[in-house]
Design a protein around this motif. Structure first.
Motif, PDB file in Angstrom:
ATOM      1  N   ARG A  17       0.865  -1.177   0.000  1.00 58.89           N
ATOM      2  CA  ARG A  17       0.000   0.000   0.000  1.00 58.89           C
ATOM      3  C   ARG A  17       0.898   1.221   0.000  1.00 58.89           C
ATOM      4  N   SER A  46      -2.757  -2.557  -2.885  1.00 56.64           N
ATOM      5  CA  SER A  46      -4.011  -1.866  -2.620  1.00 56.64           C
ATOM      6  C   SER A  46      -4.204  -0.764  -3.659  1.00 56.64           C
ATOM      7  N   GLU A  47      -5.400  -0.206  -3.688  1.00 57.08           N
ATOM      8  CA  GLU A  47      -5.706   0.849  -4.661  1.00 57.08           C
ATOM      9  C   GLU A  47      -4.881   2.102  -4.427  1.00 57.08           C
ATOM     10  N   THR A  48      -4.296   2.249  -3.231  1.00 57.46           N
ATOM     11  CA  THR A  48      -3.460   3.413  -2.937  1.00 57.46           C
ATOM     12  C   THR A  48      -1.999   3.206  -3.353  1.00 57.46           C
ATOM     13  N   VAL A  92      -6.465  -4.749  -4.810  1.00 57.46           N
ATOM     14  CA  VAL A  92      -7.621  -4.906  -3.918  1.00 57.46           C
ATOM     15  C   VAL A  92      -7.870  -3.593  -3.196  1.00 57.46           C
ATOM     16  N   ALA A  93      -9.043  -3.485  -2.581  1.00 54.93           N
ATOM     17  CA  ALA A  93      -9.345  -2.306  -1.771  1.00 54.93           C
ATOM     18  C   ALA A  93      -8.334  -2.188  -0.635  1.00 54.93           C
ATOM     19  N   ASP A  94      -8.075  -0.952  -0.235  1.00 55.98           N
ATOM     20  CA  ASP A  94      -7.040  -0.725   0.772  1.00 55.98           C
ATOM     21  C   ASP A  94      -7.340  -1.470   2.065  1.00 55.98           C
ATOM     22  N   ASP A  95      -8.610  -1.459   2.487  1.00 56.33           N
ATOM     23  CA  ASP A  95      -8.938  -2.111   3.755  1.00 56.33           C
ATOM     24  C   ASP A  95      -8.982  -3.629   3.650  1.00 56.33           C
TER      25      ASP A  95
END
Length: 261
Positions: free
Chosen positions: A106, A126-128, A184-187
């Motif tokens: 991330r 992650s997306e970030t 994937v989503a960050d969380d």
């Protein structure tokens, strides 16, 4: 588990989790961090997969030599020593492992952090996340094996773009380019990356180790040589208990239970 200054280690089942731990510096890596990483990888104690991640908002924002190279009488010699004595040996230790490796990224994976993230067999971002070869912006050149790795991952044109322009490559673009495994989503990053590492840890460990080293060797050999190496690896894999279990499970129409031997 041993105590380290710059990394955290945790054994979760059959997975060794190694977390770079300088979150206030986006895990900028002093040479000692990579020494500790190498030490942790040298003592798997039966772990069958490794997950490498970063604490906080970033994976690794690059090398942090603490001004040592700039302040040295010979900055070039100091940089050469840091790479050859500290950073590169840790990356080579990853390549030499007998178990698969997952990286969870991330935020920034820049410079040597980019090389570390991509040294894994699977890079989950992650997306970030973004990947950066920023050396051109400060008059330096890629290191940590980037000039070997990137053309093989994404081709010469895209590797040239990353290295000569020094611009960020967002996670989505890195995935489109084939540079990383999944976005994937960050969380969800920690759970998704660990689930993948856990899946690999439940696999036929010796065969997986032969696969990863066989691919590395194939990148440096001709077609015929690669086939000879495959035959040698197949001979070794065929003699394992996991291969016997796999064959029996196939005949019995059930899911195999691999033990890593």
């Amino acid at each position: 588990m041993p105590h380290y200054e710059h990394i955290l280690t945790e054994r979760r089942g059959d997975v060794l989790v190694v977390r770079l731990n300088r979150p206030d510096r986006l895990n900028a890596a002093p040479p000692a961090m990579f020494d500790e990483l190498r030490a942790a990888l040298g003592d798997l104690d039966g772990a069958r997969a490794v997950l490498i991640a970063g604490a906080g908002r970033g994976f690794c924002s690059g090398a942090d030599v603490g001004g040592g190279a700039l302040g040295a009488a010979d900055p070039g010699a100091a940089t050469f020593e840091a790479l050859t004595e500290h950073y590169n040996p840790a990356l080579l230790a990853i390549a030499a492992l007998d178990v698969p490796v997952v990286s969870a990224v991330r935020g920034p994976a820049a410079g040597i952090g980019c090389s570390l993230a991509l040294a894994a067999d699977f890079c989950v971002a992650s997306e970030t996340a973004y990947f950066l070869q920023a050396f051109v912006n400060i008059g330096l050149v890629p290191d940590g094996g980037a000039s070997w790795m990137l053309p093989r991952l994404i081709g010469r044109a895209r590797a040239t773009e990353m290295m000569l322009l020094g611009e960020r490559v967002a996670a989505a673009k890195a995935h489109d380019w084939g540079m990383i495994h999944r976005v994937v989503a960050d969380d969800a990053l920690d759970a998704e990356a660990f689930a993948l590492a856990e899946r690999l840890a439940a696999g036929p460990t010796r065969a997986l180790g032969l696969m990863r080293r066989g691919m590395q060797a194939a990148l440096e050999s001709d077609y015929a040589g690669a086939m000879v190496r495959e035959a040698e690896n197949q001979r070794a894999a065929r003699g394992t208990q996991d291969a016997i279990e796999g064959g029996m499970a196939f005949l019995q129409k059930r899911k195999p239970v691999f033990k890593g031997n």
